[in-house]
Design an enzyme around this catalytic site. Structure first.
Site, PDB file in Angstrom:
ATOM      1  N   THR A 229      12.218  -3.195  35.426  1.00 51.09           N
ATOM      2  CA  THR A 229      13.064  -2.663  36.488  1.00 51.09           C
ATOM      3  C   THR A 229      12.287  -1.723  37.407  1.00 51.09           C
ATOM      4  O   THR A 229      12.238  -1.908  38.615  1.00 51.09           O
ATOM      5  CB  THR A 229      14.274  -1.926  35.886  1.00 51.09           C
ATOM      6  OG1 THR A 229      14.982  -2.801  35.021  1.00 51.09           O
ATOM      7  CG2 THR A 229      15.212  -1.446  36.992  1.00 51.09           C
TER       8      THR A 229
ATOM      9  N   GLY B 137       8.328  -4.317  31.672  1.00 52.11           N
ATOM     10  CA  GLY B 137       8.406  -3.070  32.411  1.00 52.11           C
ATOM     11  C   GLY B 137       7.568  -1.983  31.775  1.00 52.11           C
ATOM     12  O   GLY B 137       6.737  -2.230  30.890  1.00 52.11           O
ATOM     13  N   ASP B 138       7.804  -0.739  32.210  1.00 51.28           N
ATOM     14  CA  ASP B 138       7.039   0.387  31.677  1.00 51.28           C
ATOM     15  C   ASP B 138       7.243   0.541  30.171  1.00 51.28           C
ATOM     16  O   ASP B 138       6.324   0.924  29.450  1.00 51.28           O
ATOM     17  CB  ASP B 138       7.447   1.676  32.397  1.00 51.28           C
ATOM     18  CG  ASP B 138       7.051   1.659  33.870  1.00 51.28           C
ATOM     19  OD1 ASP B 138       5.919   1.242  34.168  1.00 51.28           O
ATOM     20  OD2 ASP B 138       7.868   2.065  34.719  1.00 51.28           O
ATOM     21  N   GLY B 139       8.449   0.245  29.700  1.00 51.53           N
ATOM     22  CA  GLY B 139       8.708   0.340  28.269  1.00 51.53           C
ATOM     23  C   GLY B 139       7.889  -0.652  27.470  1.00 51.53           C
ATOM     24  O   GLY B 139       7.406  -0.344  26.376  1.00 51.53           O
ATOM     25  N   THR B 140       7.726  -1.871  27.997  1.00 51.74           N
ATOM     26  CA  THR B 140       6.918  -2.886  27.326  1.00 51.74           C
ATOM     27  C   THR B 140       5.463  -2.460  27.267  1.00 51.74           C
ATOM     28  O   THR B 140       4.790  -2.616  26.236  1.00 51.74           O
ATOM     29  CB  THR B 140       7.037  -4.233  28.050  1.00 51.74           C
ATOM     30  OG1 THR B 140       8.407  -4.616  28.115  1.00 51.74           O
ATOM     31  CG2 THR B 140       6.241  -5.315  27.326  1.00 51.74           C
TER      32      THR B 140
ATOM     33  N   ASP C 299      -8.013  11.358  35.743  1.00 49.94           N
ATOM     34  CA  ASP C 299      -8.707  12.624  36.005  1.00 49.94           C
ATOM     35  C   ASP C 299      -8.768  13.544  34.801  1.00 49.94           C
ATOM     36  O   ASP C 299      -9.233  14.679  34.894  1.00 49.94           O
ATOM     37  CB  ASP C 299      -8.054  13.363  37.186  1.00 49.94           C
ATOM     38  CG  ASP C 299      -6.613  13.777  36.910  1.00 49.94           C
ATOM     39  OD1 ASP C 299      -6.078  13.423  35.830  1.00 49.94           O
ATOM     40  OD2 ASP C 299      -6.012  14.437  37.780  1.00 49.94           O
TER      41      ASP C 299
ATOM     42  N   LEU D 284      -3.449  11.687  39.363  1.00 50.37           N
ATOM     43  CA  LEU D 284      -4.416  10.608  39.229  1.00 50.37           C
ATOM     44  C   LEU D 284      -4.453  10.190  37.759  1.00 50.37           C
ATOM     45  O   LEU D 284      -4.564  11.049  36.883  1.00 50.37           O
ATOM     46  CB  LEU D 284      -5.813  11.057  39.677  1.00 50.37           C
ATOM     47  CG  LEU D 284      -5.952  11.448  41.158  1.00 50.37           C
ATOM     48  CD1 LEU D 284      -7.319  12.082  41.404  1.00 50.37           C
ATOM     49  CD2 LEU D 284      -5.759  10.231  42.035  1.00 50.37           C
TER      50      LEU D 284
ATOM     51  N   GLU E   8      11.543   5.161  28.268  1.00 50.39           N
ATOM     52  CA  GLU E   8      12.280   4.772  27.062  1.00 50.39           C
ATOM     53  C   GLU E   8      12.803   6.005  26.325  1.00 50.39           C
ATOM     54  O   GLU E   8      12.074   6.997  26.148  1.00 50.39           O
ATOM     55  CB  GLU E   8      11.367   3.979  26.121  1.00 50.39           C
ATOM     56  CG  GLU E   8      10.903   2.651  26.695  1.00 50.39           C
ATOM     57  CD  GLU E   8      12.045   1.701  26.948  1.00 50.39           C
ATOM     58  OE1 GLU E   8      12.764   1.354  25.993  1.00 50.39           O
ATOM     59  OE2 GLU E   8      12.228   1.306  28.118  1.00 50.39           O
TER      60      GLU E   8
END
Length: 292
Positions: A91, A64-67, A213, A210, A270
């Site tokens: 998730t 996920g984003d934490g990884t 940017d 974005l 996180e």
């Protein structure tokens, strides 16, 4: 010359299991020779990733984003020497969404190409903490929502766990007076600094952001009561809050954020102990593989 690919699996990610990992590796094999690593714990993640990615040309964060966040932080000194990729096994998977990847991990792995996209890498610092981020940082109400759910609930409900967490957090709505680059915002219940458009499993907190940017987008949300917070939350969920009463949107290369009482922030989802006062800025750029 064969591309050296290292895929980093996080056993704590919501969709991770051995058979799925094998299938992901099989899909990635068309990009080069694949080596897989699975850090033994969060405490050894940085050390394991640094050692396991020596000589890699491409590092794939499968989680996920934490990884993604932990992988980028582990390789801060090599951001310009390797390319990165994401296979969404978490998730929320908001950064994978920003990259235009399918939500299905095998489809995402298959969609990756050798084309790259430059992405801004943010840096947040507060007290003794210093951490990179690629998606966004949320403070206030979103942190309370995070704290109201656990890993088991995330596995069972997926993105719906964020809804459950939000409902629980509403029962104890905290407000702060927030100062952003000298601008005072009262009755603030949440502040988000984003490099990408979405957080919390697809909620467009920063609809116009974005990731390449050279700027960050800040969204501050204020409400004087729980009904006001519910109405504003519905607008945020629909991505229609930019001009709503109680919303402040600012774009810039850096933000200094203070709060009274202090706010805790997550970093790419996180909880790492980050509290205001905090400074958010663009550190540099990293290359990520794009989808077909």
């Amino acid at each position: 010359m064969t591309t050296a690919v290292t895929v980093v699996f996080n056993p704590g990610s919501g969709q991770s299991d051995d058979s799925l990992q094998d299938e992901v590796v099989h899909e990635l094999a068309r990009l080069g020779e694949v080596h897989r690593i699975e850090p033994s714990s969060e405490g050894t993640f940085t050390e394991d990733v640094r050692a396991g990615t020596e000589g890699a040309d491409l590092v794939v964060a499968a989680g996920g984003d934490g990884t993604v966040n932990m992988t980028v932080n582990a390789l801060e000194d090599r951001l310009t020497q390797v390319a990165f990729a994401v296979v969404p096994l978490g998730t929320g998977n908001d950064f994978a969404r920003t990259l235009g990847l399918p939500s299905d991990p095998l489809e995402a792995a298959h969609a990756l190409t050798t084309g790259t996209r430059e992405v801004d890498v943010g840096l947040v610092s507060g007290g003794t903490l210093r951490r990179l981020f690629v998606n966004g940082c949320l403070g206030g109400f979103p942190v309370k929502s995070n704290q109201a759910i656990d890993a088991d609930l995330k596995r069972k409900l997926g993105p719906l766990a964020f809804v459950v967490g939000g409902a629980k957090a509403l029962a104890d709505l905290d407000q702060s007076t927030v100062v952003v680059n000298g601008q005072r915002i009262i009755d603030c219940i949440a502040v988000g600094v984003g490099n990408s458009r979405t957080a919390g499993g697809g909620i467009a907190m920063w609809p116009c952001a974005l990731p390449d940017d050279g700027h960050l987008d800040l969204c501050a949300l204020s409400a004087t009561s729980i009904p006001d917070a519910v109405r504003l939350g519905a607008k945020v969920k629909g991505g229609n809050h930019q001009d709503a009463e109680g919303t402040v949107m600012i774009r810039g290369p850096e933000f200094s954020v203070g709060a009274d009482p202090p706010m805790e922030f997550n970093v790419d989802g996180e909880l790492v102990g980050l509290r205001t006062p905090a400074r958010f800025e663009i550190l540099g750029r990293a290359l990520f593989l794009s989808a077909e």
